[in-house]
Design a protein around this motif. Sequence first.
Motif, PDB file in Angstrom:
ATOM      1  N   GLU A   1       0.807  -1.207   0.000  1.00 40.47           N
ATOM      2  CA  GLU A   1       0.000   0.000   0.000  1.00 40.47           C
ATOM      3  C   GLU A   1       0.849   1.271   0.000  1.00 40.47           C
ATOM      4  N   SER A   2       2.022   1.207   0.637  1.00 40.44           N
ATOM      5  CA  SER A   2       2.860   2.397   0.729  1.00 40.44           C
ATOM      6  C   SER A   2       3.453   2.780  -0.609  1.00 40.44           C
ATOM      7  N   GLN A   3       3.328   1.898  -1.616  1.00 43.17           N
ATOM      8  CA  GLN A   3       3.964   2.165  -2.895  1.00 43.17           C
ATOM      9  C   GLN A   3       3.088   2.976  -3.841  1.00 43.17           C
ATOM     10  N   GLY A   4       1.876   3.325  -3.454  1.00 49.76           N
ATOM     11  CA  GLY A   4       0.995   4.097  -4.327  1.00 49.76           C
ATOM     12  C   GLY A   4      -0.348   4.301  -3.675  1.00 49.76           C
TER      13      GLY A   4
ATOM     14  N   LEU B   1       5.059   1.439  -9.849  1.00 45.12           N
ATOM     15  CA  LEU B   1       4.721   0.140 -10.414  1.00 45.12           C
ATOM     16  C   LEU B   1       5.737  -0.919  -9.969  1.00 45.12           C
ATOM     17  N   ALA B   2       6.998  -0.701 -10.236  1.00 48.59           N
ATOM     18  CA  ALA B   2       8.021  -1.674  -9.860  1.00 48.59           C
ATOM     19  C   ALA B   2       8.089  -1.845  -8.345  1.00 48.59           C
ATOM     20  N   ALA B   3       7.913  -0.742  -7.611  1.00 51.58           N
ATOM     21  CA  ALA B   3       7.960  -0.829  -6.148  1.00 51.58           C
ATOM     22  C   ALA B   3       6.823  -1.680  -5.613  1.00 51.58           C
TER      23      ALA B   3
ATOM     24  N   THR C   1       8.865  -4.458 -18.442  1.00 48.98           N
ATOM     25  CA  THR C   1      10.229  -4.042 -18.111  1.00 48.98           C
ATOM     26  C   THR C   1      10.564  -4.378 -16.668  1.00 48.98           C
ATOM     27  N   ALA C   2       9.603  -4.119 -15.768  1.00 48.04           N
ATOM     28  CA  ALA C   2       9.820  -4.427 -14.350  1.00 48.04           C
ATOM     29  C   ALA C   2       9.972  -5.929 -14.136  1.00 48.04           C
ATOM     30  N   ALA C   3       9.142  -6.734 -14.811  1.00 46.10           N
ATOM     31  CA  ALA C   3       9.230  -8.181 -14.655  1.00 46.10           C
ATOM     32  C   ALA C   3      10.586  -8.703 -15.128  1.00 46.10           C
ATOM     33  N   LEU C   4      11.067  -8.159 -16.245  1.00 45.28           N
ATOM     34  CA  LEU C   4      12.388  -8.574 -16.743  1.00 45.28           C
ATOM     35  C   LEU C   4      13.486  -8.201 -15.744  1.00 45.28           C
ATOM     36  N   ARG C   5      13.407  -6.997 -15.224  1.00 43.86           N
ATOM     37  CA  ARG C   5      14.438  -6.545 -14.289  1.00 43.86           C
ATOM     38  C   ARG C   5      14.429  -7.368 -13.001  1.00 43.86           C
ATOM     39  N   LEU C   6      13.231  -7.716 -12.549  1.00 41.77           N
ATOM     40  CA  LEU C   6      13.090  -8.477 -11.305  1.00 41.77           C
ATOM     41  C   LEU C   6      13.165  -9.982 -11.526  1.00 41.77           C
ATOM     42  N   ARG C   7      13.269 -10.392 -12.809  1.00 39.97           N
ATOM     43  CA  ARG C   7      13.371 -11.805 -13.176  1.00 39.97           C
ATOM     44  C   ARG C   7      12.144 -12.596 -12.717  1.00 39.97           C
ATOM     45  N   ILE C   8      10.990 -12.011 -12.948  1.00 41.33           N
ATOM     46  CA  ILE C   8       9.716 -12.645 -12.623  1.00 41.33           C
ATOM     47  C   ILE C   8       9.048 -13.053 -13.930  1.00 41.33           C
TER      48      ILE C   8
END
Length: 388
Positions: A57-60, A93-95, A119-126
């Motif tokens: 929740e703190s992320q947005g 989003l990424a957070a 992009t976030a999924a690739l960076r986080l390897r998810i």
Amino acid sequence: MRVAIVTESFPPDINGVAHCTLQTADHLHRRGHHPLVIAPAGPPGGPPPATAGGPPESQGELDRSHPYPVVRIPSLPLPGYPQVRVALPSRKLAAAITSHHSDVVHLASPFVLGARGMTAALRLRIPALAVYQTDLGSYARTYLGAGENAAWRRIRAVHTAADRTLAPSTASARDLEEHGVPRIRLWPRGVDTERFHPSRRDPELRRSLAPGGELIVGYIGRLAPEKNVELLAPLSQLPGVQVVVVGDGPSEPALRAAMPRARFLGRRTGNDLARVFASLDVFAHTGPQETFCQTVQEAQASGVPVVAPAAGGPLDLIDHGRTGLLVPPGDATEVTDAVSLLSADAKLRAALGHAGREAVEGRTWAAIGDQLIDHYTEVLAARTAVAA
């Protein structure tokens, strides 16, 4: 399983992407999984979302109207179509995905926010699944008169990066293949067969719409250029026919001018919408760019005979002559002729309506949702096997 759903649209928006995403998140929650929805925020002046401390929740901004977290990303209206919101670049989003500890990322009709989710999924390897729902190439051609190739480059880039692309129909799967998208599987849409049901037919509503006992022909959906609702104009002039239009959008003023005898009911939702569906004599869909066409399923579930273009999603949904009638796309005369055929043959209307209802009775959102969970499981297993 912890699933981050990144979507270009979510309720209170009313469209196919928003509705499918809501059904997906609700089903995951009911099955004991842990969805997180990340979606564009609504316009200023709407109900302020509640906020709270702690992840995610703190992320947005957190929308607390659902039994799972919905993080809203600041957005702007699409020029010329303010009902559509486009998310702005944001680290939220990424957070949010990181704080949620997501096992898989589900990208609903990815283009702007969904591309950032990829992009976030690739960076986080998810691992990520991309759900194709909107023919954005055709939309670019319709609204801009150009940009179709650029739209497809964007679509191809996002979907190629995903572990799996889910297409809603054989026509959309073929389009994706022809544009070079790999790893495509079919995943259709469910329909609420309890809400959309022939028993909701309302004689009082029918009398108010057609006091002279006219055949009630309805269109239900967005009123936008790509929907070609103007094809109903010749039909609306026929004696003994009452055209009813449900929905809103930028084409509404022009459609009202073109069809002065039609009844425009505005936006309807929930049981009120189901009552309108079931009270029609014929449902006429006119848009040729549907990747699936949920309203066809809702009409069939309501026991209403359907006329739709022989293009896109309706090709999978309608067995011509048995569960509905298919007509050449963009041909007002063919639409009028098909409705005239149904107008003159009550037995045919009843047969098509009954067969349409039978065809969708097994396509519940629960069944379709379980298919989606199987896709998640397969993608996770494949990623684990590669890592090993």
